[in-house]
Design an enzyme around this catalytic site. Structure first.
Site, short mmCIF file in Angstrom:
data_model
loop_
_atom_site.label_atom_id
_atom_site.label_comp_id
_atom_site.label_asym_id
_atom_site.label_seq_id
_atom_site.Cartn_x
_atom_site.Cartn_y
_atom_site.Cartn_z
N LEU A 55 90.88 -62.16 113.34
CA LEU A 55 90.62 -61.91 112.18
C LEU A 55 90.42 -63.09 111.41
O LEU A 55 91.21 -64.06 111.57
CB LEU A 55 91.63 -60.91 111.52
CG LEU A 55 91.62 -60.43 110.22
CD1 LEU A 55 90.37 -59.58 109.90
CD2 LEU A 55 92.73 -59.50 109.74
N ASP A 56 89.44 -63.33 110.46
CA ASP A 56 89.23 -64.73 110.02
C ASP A 56 90.51 -65.36 109.21
O ASP A 56 91.42 -64.29 108.72
CB ASP A 56 88.10 -64.88 108.86
CG ASP A 56 86.77 -64.53 109.57
OD1 ASP A 56 86.68 -64.90 110.76
OD2 ASP A 56 85.84 -64.27 108.89
N LYS A 57 90.67 -66.30 109.03
CA LYS A 57 91.95 -67.06 108.56
C LYS A 57 91.74 -66.63 106.92
O LYS A 57 93.08 -66.49 106.60
CB LYS A 57 91.64 -68.87 108.60
CG LYS A 57 92.99 -69.51 108.15
CD LYS A 57 92.75 -70.87 108.21
CE LYS A 57 93.84 -71.75 107.75
NZ LYS A 57 93.87 -73.11 108.16
N SER A 80 90.90 -64.08 105.81
CA SER A 80 90.96 -62.59 105.53
C SER A 80 92.37 -62.24 105.93
O SER A 80 93.10 -62.82 106.70
CB SER A 80 90.02 -61.81 106.72
OG SER A 80 88.71 -62.32 106.55
#
Length: 264
Positions: free
Chosen positions: A106-108, A110
């Site tokens: 999960l993107d930094k 997000s």
């Protein structure tokens, strides 16, 4: 306690490496297995804290191997990496006493739902099971949405040398929409929005497969319930099968050897 809870006795015994599940069934039928010093019938279940013994000898090893499944509401700024050199790594953030690792990314920038586990088997199954592996997000962007934006996002956007799979998209506010993906291309939602001239402001993952983020506060975590784990295992099992079934059969070109025969 509901019968879904705990783990079946034969599976518990085989998980310790003592013997196979089938052999464990024989031991149970021969009245050689006890739970908390009581003889048990086939179909018995083991719960946390139970003492299992075979011929009066306590079974070792199962407690250490008990799988851990955690749902975390990851905050923005935490990175889905186990690399401890990265000061923002998710393992340091969670500070869990046993070794666990995130499933997927999960993107930094997000936030939202991410799983962590010590069960390498389920990680492989989930990452392989590309269909049936729905991930749902709530996204806000920097300007008002148009019907064209919603239609195009749902129909597929060119990116990273491919076109994104058709997906469910629904507008939920002037600048907010919900999207359900079954693929995880790098920074997919952000790239899709950028292609259409929008910038993502917030991106929250609210569901993975059958597990909802619900009202779990940002930065907090919980264990998955036995029901959630059972359902997830069932989803990845059927998904892996359909992956195989749906793979198109390769047509053999006339006069050429089949694709799976290597030339010496």
């Amino acid at each position: 306690m509901g019968h879904e809870e705990g783990i079946s006795l034969n599976k518990y015994i085989s998980a310790t490496g003592f013997c196979s599940r089938r052999e464990a069934d024989k031991l149970i039928e021969q009245a050689r297995v006890t739970i908390n010093d009581e003889l048990v019938l086939p179909g018995a279940r083991v719960h946390a804290g139970d003492r299992v013994a075979i011929d009066g000898e306590p079974l070792k090893g199962a407690a250490k191997k008990r799988p851990i499944y955690i749902a975390l509401n990851k905050p923005v700024g935490v990175t889905s990496t186990t690399d401890l050199k990265d000061k923002t790594n998710i393992i340091g953030f969670l500070n869990y006493p046993k070794r666990i690792f995130p499933i997927g990314r999960l993107d930094k920038d997000s936030d939202g739902l991410i799983f962590l586990t010590n069960d390498g088997d389920i990680v492989n199954k989930i990452l392989r099971a590309s269909n049936n592996h729905e991930k749902e997000y709530i996204v806000t962007v920097d300007k008002a949405l148009s019907p064209e934006f919603v239609a195009q996002m749902g129909n597929g956007i060119p990116m990273l040398g491919t076109v994104t799979r058709k997906c469910f998209v629904r507008q939920e506010g002037g600048r907010r929409f919900r999207i359900v993906l079954t693929q995880g291309l790098n920074r997919q939602i952000r790239r899709m929005c950028e292609y259409l001239g929008y910038k993502v402001v917030t991106l929250t993952r609210v569901r993975i497969m059958n597990v909802q983020l619900g009202d779990l506060p940002v930065g907090k975590w919980r264990y998955l319930s036995p029901q959630e784990i059972d359902k997830m295992n069932a989803l990845v099992a059927t998904s892996a099968k359909t992956d195989e079934e749906n793979r198109p059969a390769k047509k053999k070109a006339p006069g050429k050897p089949p694709h799976n025969i290597r030339k010496k």
